[in-house]
Design an enzyme around this catalytic site. Structure first.
Site, PDB file in Angstrom:
ATOM      1  N   CYS A 283       0.932  -1.276   0.136  1.00 24.09           N
ATOM      2  CA  CYS A 283      -0.047  -0.056  -0.042  1.00 24.09           C
ATOM      3  C   CYS A 283       0.801   1.247  -0.156  1.00 24.09           C
ATOM      4  O   CYS A 283       0.272   2.320  -0.004  1.00 24.09           O
ATOM      5  CB  CYS A 283      -1.012   0.028   1.195  1.00 24.09           C
ATOM      6  SG  CYS A 283      -2.111  -1.484   0.999  1.00 24.09           S
TER       7      CYS A 283
ATOM      8  N   HIS B 249      -2.022   8.383   5.715  1.00 21.63           N
ATOM      9  CA  HIS B 249      -2.594   7.142   4.895  1.00 21.63           C
ATOM     10  C   HIS B 249      -4.046   6.811   5.248  1.00 21.63           C
ATOM     11  O   HIS B 249      -4.880   6.498   4.436  1.00 21.63           O
ATOM     12  CB  HIS B 249      -1.584   6.123   5.630  1.00 21.63           C
ATOM     13  CG  HIS B 249      -1.556   4.838   4.901  1.00 21.63           C
ATOM     14  ND1 HIS B 249      -1.498   4.571   3.386  1.00 21.63           N
ATOM     15  CD2 HIS B 249      -1.708   3.268   5.381  1.00 21.63           C
ATOM     16  CE1 HIS B 249      -1.691   3.332   2.914  1.00 21.63           C
ATOM     17  NE2 HIS B 249      -1.806   2.644   4.107  1.00 21.63           N
TER      18      HIS B 249
ATOM     19  N   GLU C 130      -0.631   5.547  13.285  1.00 24.26           N
ATOM     20  CA  GLU C 130      -0.342   6.440  12.206  1.00 24.26           C
ATOM     21  C   GLU C 130      -0.384   7.820  13.459  1.00 24.26           C
ATOM     22  O   GLU C 130       0.566   8.707  13.150  1.00 24.26           O
ATOM     23  CB  GLU C 130      -1.139   6.862  11.290  1.00 24.26           C
ATOM     24  CG  GLU C 130      -0.928   7.870  10.173  1.00 24.26           C
ATOM     25  CD  GLU C 130      -1.497   8.061   8.988  1.00 24.26           C
ATOM     26  OE1 GLU C 130      -2.755   7.278   8.793  1.00 24.26           O
ATOM     27  OE2 GLU C 130      -0.990   8.799   7.918  1.00 24.26           O
TER      28      GLU C 130
ATOM     29  N   LYS D 178      -9.016   8.698   1.903  1.00 22.95           N
ATOM     30  CA  LYS D 178      -9.690   7.601   1.849  1.00 22.95           C
ATOM     31  C   LYS D 178     -11.119   7.580   2.369  1.00 22.95           C
ATOM     32  O   LYS D 178     -11.737   6.401   2.198  1.00 22.95           O
ATOM     33  CB  LYS D 178      -8.906   6.305   2.417  1.00 22.95           C
ATOM     34  CG  LYS D 178      -7.527   6.050   1.837  1.00 22.95           C
ATOM     35  CD  LYS D 178      -6.603   4.793   2.484  1.00 22.95           C
ATOM     36  CE  LYS D 178      -5.216   4.680   1.560  1.00 22.95           C
ATOM     37  NZ  LYS D 178      -4.243   5.679   1.983  1.00 22.95           N
TER      38      LYS D 178
ATOM     39  N   HIS E  44      -9.627   2.862  -0.289  1.00 27.30           N
ATOM     40  CA  HIS E  44      -8.117   2.368  -0.388  1.00 27.30           C
ATOM     41  C   HIS E  44      -7.661   2.136  -1.809  1.00 27.30           C
ATOM     42  O   HIS E  44      -8.111   0.776  -2.041  1.00 27.30           O
ATOM     43  CB  HIS E  44      -7.818   1.421   0.914  1.00 27.30           C
ATOM     44  CG  HIS E  44      -6.215   1.251   0.920  1.00 27.30           C
ATOM     45  ND1 HIS E  44      -5.386   1.779   0.249  1.00 27.30           N
ATOM     46  CD2 HIS E  44      -5.638   0.614   2.091  1.00 27.30           C
ATOM     47  CE1 HIS E  44      -4.058   1.431   0.688  1.00 27.30           C
ATOM     48  NE2 HIS E  44      -4.272   0.858   1.677  1.00 27.30           N
TER      49      HIS E  44
ATOM     50  N   PHE F 152       1.480  -3.480   4.146  1.00 28.43           N
ATOM     51  CA  PHE F 152       1.760  -4.751   4.735  1.00 28.43           C
ATOM     52  C   PHE F 152       3.133  -5.408   4.528  1.00 28.43           C
ATOM     53  O   PHE F 152       3.696  -4.751   3.343  1.00 28.43           O
ATOM     54  CB  PHE F 152       0.650  -5.873   4.057  1.00 28.43           C
ATOM     55  CG  PHE F 152      -0.582  -5.889   4.583  1.00 28.43           C
ATOM     56  CD1 PHE F 152      -1.050  -5.221   5.586  1.00 28.43           C
ATOM     57  CD2 PHE F 152      -1.509  -6.712   4.084  1.00 28.43           C
ATOM     58  CE1 PHE F 152      -2.317  -5.284   6.362  1.00 28.43           C
ATOM     59  CE2 PHE F 152      -2.909  -7.031   4.681  1.00 28.43           C
ATOM     60  CZ  PHE F 152      -3.128  -5.942   5.586  1.00 28.43           C
TER      61      PHE F 152
END
Lengths: 399, 426
Positions: free
Chosen positions: B176, B316, B327, B348, B353, B412
Site C-alpha cells: 500500500c 494514510h 499513524e 480514503k 483505499h 503490509f
C-alpha cells in the site's frame, strides 16, 4: 561524488546445492544437473536441494508463514548476509537498503481444483461458486505467503534488514532493475550497502502454467539448453533457486574490513520489440555501454525459449566470437526473477576464484586461458528485457 | 529566481504534470471538485456476485473499459489515463516521452475466468479438473490471450510503448506504499542526474472476488455495507476496516532547472522522500510506531525541513483500527500531542483505499491541496475516536493556505514511505 560498488556477500540456492561455495564447486566441476522429470511431467524441472530451513529461519512459525518461493528467498538472503558478515549486526542491517526481485503466487492447488471440479460437473454460476469456495476454503494467511512484497517483508522480520524495502516485479527484468538501481544508488551516495536478489520456485504447476500459455516449456527428457528441439516444446526448463548479493560502497566495505569478491561495474538494461532486428541493436548498445567487448569471458543465462535464445547466440557469435562463454542455465534451469543476480553472483565467484565454470556444452563453450578478471554477464528474458553487467576483479578496489 | 538545487546541492525535483483517476471520476478537475465537496465514491459492488461475502462494497472504477475486462486490462487503462493527463499538463509529447518510467502495479496471476476457460478446453482431452488439464489446454494454444494477465511487467511495458518512454521500465510493489515508492524512484533518478524527465505512476484495477476475500480473511475490510458511502471512517471510533478501491495517479517530474529552461509550468516540488522497513510482523506495526516515525523523519530530513514547516498532513488514514491508531501515535512523536495542531485528513474516507495506486493518487491530491489552498475533509466523522485527538478536517473542506504537505503511505510487509511536497519556490 561517485562511489565504486563492491560485492561482499553472496547467497545462492540451485539444484546444485545450498550456498555460494557448494554452488560454485558444482559448476566449477561441471556437475550434471539435478532433474525432476516426474513431479510435473511432462515438464522436467530442476528442483531445490534439501534445505534445513532452521539454519537461516530460526522460528518454525516464520517458516510456516511462507510459501516455498518466500522461504527460498528468505533463506538465501540470510546466506548472503552471513557471507558478508553482516547477519545479526543490527547497526548494519538496520541501515541496509533492500531491493527484492519478486513474482508472487503459489496458489492453493486443492482449492483451485475443487472449484474447477464443480464447474466441470455442470455448475454455471461461476461467480457464486468462487465466492462459496474461497470464503470457506482459503487459508487466511495464504495471501501473505503469495504477496510479492512479502518476500522482502519476511527478510525484514527474519534478518532485521530495515533500512528500506523495495520490491521490483516483472520476470527477468525485475532482477535487472533491482541490481541496476541498487548499484546506481550506491554510486551516487544514496545508499551505502544493499541487499539485492530474488527467488523462484519452479515446483508448482501455477508457475509453469504462466509460461505454458505461450508454449515456452520443454517437455520430456532433459536436453542441453543450447540444443533443445522444437519438437519437444518451447525450450525452457525452469529451475528452483535463489540469489542474493550484498553490495557496498567500496569505502564502506573497506572501513569494516569486509572481504570483497569483486567489483560490480556498469549495469545496463532495456527492453522493446524485435522489429527489424531491434533486439540485436539494443544488445549492441548495452554491450557498448558496459564495455562487454573487453570481457575475458561472458556468463550468459539463456532461458532456452527458442526465438530469444537464438537471437542471443547469434549476437554473441557475431560480436564476441573470440570471448569464451558459459551458458550457466544449462544445469540450473531458468530462474526468472533472480536469473540476472544469479549470473552476476557466479561472475563474482569466478573472478574471486580466478577460474570459470566448467564447459558443459561442447561446441558452444570452450576453455578459457588463464584466470578471468573481467566477466560480462548477459541475461535475455524469455519474452523481453535484456540486461548486461560487468564484474571485475577486486584488485581494482584497493583502499 | 530561486536556486535550482536543494539543501544538499542536489537538483530540485519539479512536478510539471499530474494525472488522476479514482472512483470519483477521471481527471483532476472532477476529482478535486468531488473531493472538496465531501463526495464518496464508494458503492455496492456490481462487477461480480457478492453472495457469501462479508464485504459487498468497494470503490471500483466502472467507467473505464468494457464491463467484463480483466484486472490487467483495467490496471493498464487507469495507468494510461493518469499518465496521459500528466503528460498533457506538462506539455510533453505523449508518444515520445523519452525518459524513464516507474510503475507501481498490483501483482498479477492468471484470472478466474481464464482458469475456468482453460480447464473447460482441457476437459476435451480428458483427465481430472485442475492444473494438469489447464496446462494441457495451454499447450494446445488455448491460453495465448491470457498472457498479459500473467506477466508482472505487462502494464509497464505497454505504457512504455504508448508514451514512448526509454529504457527498461520499473514495475514495483511496496504494497500500500507502492505509489509513493514509484515517485521516490523517479526523484532519485533525477537527483542522480540519470534523467531530465520521468513519469511515475501508481495504478490498481484489481478489485475482484478473490482479492476482496483475501483482504476479508485478514479482517482488513470494513463490513459497513448498509450505507456504502459512509463505510470508510478514518479516525472515527466506529471505524472497522478499509474499503478496497481502484484508480491511478501520475506525476511527470523534471529537474527544476530543466523545467524552467523549457518554459514549463512548475506545479510543485517533491522536496523529500523517506522510508523505513518494519521488522515486527507481516501485517501489524511495531507497537511503539518507531518505523513509521523513522520514515516521517527521513522524509523531513531529506527535504531539509523541521516538523514545524509542515502545514498539512495527507494521512494514510485507511480506516482500519490499527492503521489510524499507529499513524497518529507515530506522528504525535514527531509533531507533538494531537499532532501539534497540524491538520491531517484522509482522502480514503471518500475514495477508499486504492492500494497500489494510493500513494500516487494521494500525492496528486497533496499537490492540489497546495495549489488551491483547500484542505479536503475526512468525511463520515460523526463519532470521533477520543484516543485520536487530531484535527482531521472533519466532514467539510477548509480553506487554508498550504506551502508544504507530508503524505504518508504504509503497507503490509513493513512498508513505510513518506513524501514531502511543496509549492514552487518563490
Amino acid at each position: 561524488m561517485t562511489h565504486r560498488v563492491a560485492i561482499t556477500g553472496i547467497g545462492l540456492i540451485s539444484c546444485h546445492g545450498v550456498g555460494a561455495a557448494e554452488t560454485w564447486q558444482a559448476l566449477a566441476e561441471g556437475r550434471d544437473p539435478v532433474v525432476d522429470g516426474r513431479t510435473l511431467a511432462p515438464y522436467p524441472i530442476h528442483p531445490a536441494p534439501e534445505i534445513d530451513w532452521s539454519e537461516q529461519i530460526a522460528r518454525r512459525g516464520d517458516q510456516r508463514q511462507m510459501e516455498p518461493w518466500q522461504r527460498l528467498g528468505t533463506f538465501c538472503a540470510g546466506l548472503a548476509l552471513d557471507d558478508a558478515a553482516i547477519k545479526g549486526e543490527e547497526t548494519l542491517t538496520g541501515t541496509m537498503d533492500m531491493i527484492v526481485a519478486a513474482g508472487g503466487g503459489e496458489r492453493d492447488v486443492d482449492v483451485d481444483s475443487a472449484i474447477l471440479a464443480e464447474a466441470a460437473a455442470g455448475r454455471n454460476d461461476h461467480g457464486m461458486l468462487i465466492n462459496e469456495k474461497l470464503t470457506t476454503e482459503l487459508r487466511p494467511t495464504l495471501f501473505l505467503a503469495q504477496l510479492s512484497n512479502l518476500l522482502a517483508g519476511n527478510i525484514s522480520i527474519v534478518h532485521k534488514v530495515t533500512g528500506s524495502s523495495r520490491t521490483f516485479m516483472g520476470e527477468e527484468g525485475s532482477g535487472m532493475s533491482a541490481l541496476a538501481t541498487a548499484a546506481a544508488r550506491i554510486r551516487a551516495g544514496q545508499s551505502t550497502h544493499a541487499l539485492v536478489g530474488g527467488a523462484f520456485n519452479a515446483a508448482h504447476p501455477d508457475m509453469l502454467l504462466s509460461y505454458e500459455l505461450v508454449g515456452h516449456l520443454h517437455r520430456g527428457d532433459w536436453a542441453p539448453v543450447l540444443g533443445r528441439s522444437k519438437a519437444d516444446g518451447g525450450g525452457m526448463i525452469m529451475g528452483s533457486g535463489a540469489a542474493f548479493l550484498v553490495l557496498e560502497a567500496a569505502e564502506h566495505a573497506h572501513a569494516r574490513g569486509a572481504r570483497i569478491y569483486a567489483e560490480l561495474g556498469a549495469v545496463a538494461a532495456d527492453n522493446g520489440d524485435d522489429e527489424a532486428g531491434a533486439t540485436t541493436a539494443r544488445l549492441g548498445r548495452l554491450a557498448a555501454e558496459t564495455g562487454l567487448g573487453e570481457a575475458d569471458m561472458v556468463i550468459t543465462t539463456p532461458s532456452g525459449a527458442h526465438a530469444r535464445t537464438a537471437i542471443e547466440m547469434v549476437f554473441l557469435a557475431e560480436t564476441l566470437a573470440d570471448t569464451p562463454l558459459r551458458a550457466v542455465t544449462n544445469t540450473t534451469g531458468s530462474l526468472r526473477d533472480c536469473q540476472f543476480p544469479f549470473g552476476v553472483a557466479l561472475a563474482a565467484l569466478s573472478v574471486h576464484h580466478g577460474a570459470c565454470p566448467a564447459a558443459t556444452q561442447p561446441g558452444h563453450e570452450r576453455p578459457l586461458d588463464g584466470a578471468p578478471s573481467r566477466i560480462g554477464v548477459l541475461t535475455i528474458g524469455c519474452e523481453e528485457a535484456e540486461g548486461v553487467a560487468m564484474v571485475t576483479a577486486a584488485t581494482g578496489l584497493t583502499s | 529566481m530561486s536556486a535550482t538545487t536543494d539543501h544538499l546541492g542536489r537538483p530540485t525535483v519539479a512536478i510539471t504534470g499530474a494525472g488522476i483517476v479514482s472512483p470519483l471520476g477521471r481527471g483532476k478537475a472532477d476529482n478535486w471538485a468531488a473531493l472538496c465537496s465531501g463526495t464518496s465514491g464508494i458503492h455496492m459492488i456490481t462487477r461480480f456476485p457478492t453472495a457469501h461475502l462479508r464485504t459487498t462494497i468497494a470503490g471500483t472504477v466502472d467507467f473505464i473499459g468494457p464491463p467484463d475486462t480483466t484486472a490487467s486490462e483495467l490496471t493498464y487503462a487507469l495507468a494510461e489515463a493518469a499518465a496521459l493527463e500528466a503528460l498533457a499538463e506538462a506539455g510533453l509529447d505523449d508518444g515520445d516521452f523519452a525518459g524513464p518510467l516507474f510503475v507501481a502495479a498490483p501483482p498479477v496471476e492468471v484470472e478466474w475466468p481464464q482458469r475456468l476457460a482453460l480447464d473447460a478446453v482441457g476437459a476435451r482431452q480428458g483427465g481430472e479438473p485442475g492444473y494438469a488439464r489447464m496446462l494441457g489446454a495451454a499447450r494446445a494454444g488455448a491460453g495465448t490471450a491470457f498472457v498479459p494477465s500473467a506477466r508482472f511487467a505487462a502494464v509497464a511495458n505497454r505504457l512504455k510503448r504508448r508514451i514512448g518512454a526509454r529504457g527498461l521500465p520499473v514495475t514495483l510493489s511496496t504494497a500500500c506504499a507502492s505509489g509513493a515508492t514509484a515517485i521516490q524512484l523517479g526523484v532519485e533518478a533525477i537527483r542522480r542526474g540519470e534523467a531530465t524527465r520521468v513519469v511515475s505512476v501508481g495504478t490498481d484495477g484489481s478489485v475482484n472476488a478473490e482479492s476482496l476475500i483475501r483482504f476479508s480473511l485478514l479482517s482488513a475490510l470494513s463490513a459497513h455495507n448498509e450505507v456504502p458511502e459512509r463505510a470508510s471512517r478514518p479516525f472515527s471510533k466506529d471505524r472497522d476496516g478499509f474499503v478496497m478501491a481502484e484508480g491511478a495517479g501520475a506525476f511527470v517530474m523534471e529537474p527544476l532547472a530543466a523545467a524552467r529552461a523549457r518554459g514549463a509550468t512548475v506545479l510543485g516540488i517533491v522536496e523529500g522522500c523517506g522510508e523505513k522497513a518494519d521488522d515486527f510482523h507481516r501485517t501489524r506495526s511495531k507497537p511503539d510506531g518507531s518505523p513509521a516515525m523513522a520514515a516521517v523523519r527521513a522524509a523531513l530530513d531529506d527535504a531539509g525541513v523541521e516538523p514545524g514547516a509542515i502545514d498539512y498532513i495527507n494521512a494514510h488514514g485507511t480506516s482500519t483500527p490499527e492503521n489510524d491508531k499507529m499513524e497518529c501515535l507515530s506522528l504525535s512523536q514527531v509533531f507533538g500531542e494531537g499532532i501539534g495542531g497540524v491538520p491531517i485528513s484522509s482522502n480514503k474516507s471518500m475514495i477508499g483505499h486504492t492500494l497500489t495506486a494510493a500513494g500516487a493518487i494521494e500525492a496528486v491530491f497533496s499537490l492540489l491541496t497546495i495549489r488551491t489552498g483547500t484542505l479536503p475533509p475526512t468525511i463520515n466523522h460523526q463519532t470521533p475516536d477520543p484516543a485520536l485527538a487530531v484535527d482531521c478536517v472533519p466532514n467539510v473542506a477548509r480553506a487554508q493556505a498550504v506551502t508544504r504537505v507530508l503524505s504518508n503511505s504504509f503497507g503490509f510487509g513493513g512498508q513505510n514511505t513518506c513524501l514531502v511536497i511543496a509549492g514552487e519556490p518563490a
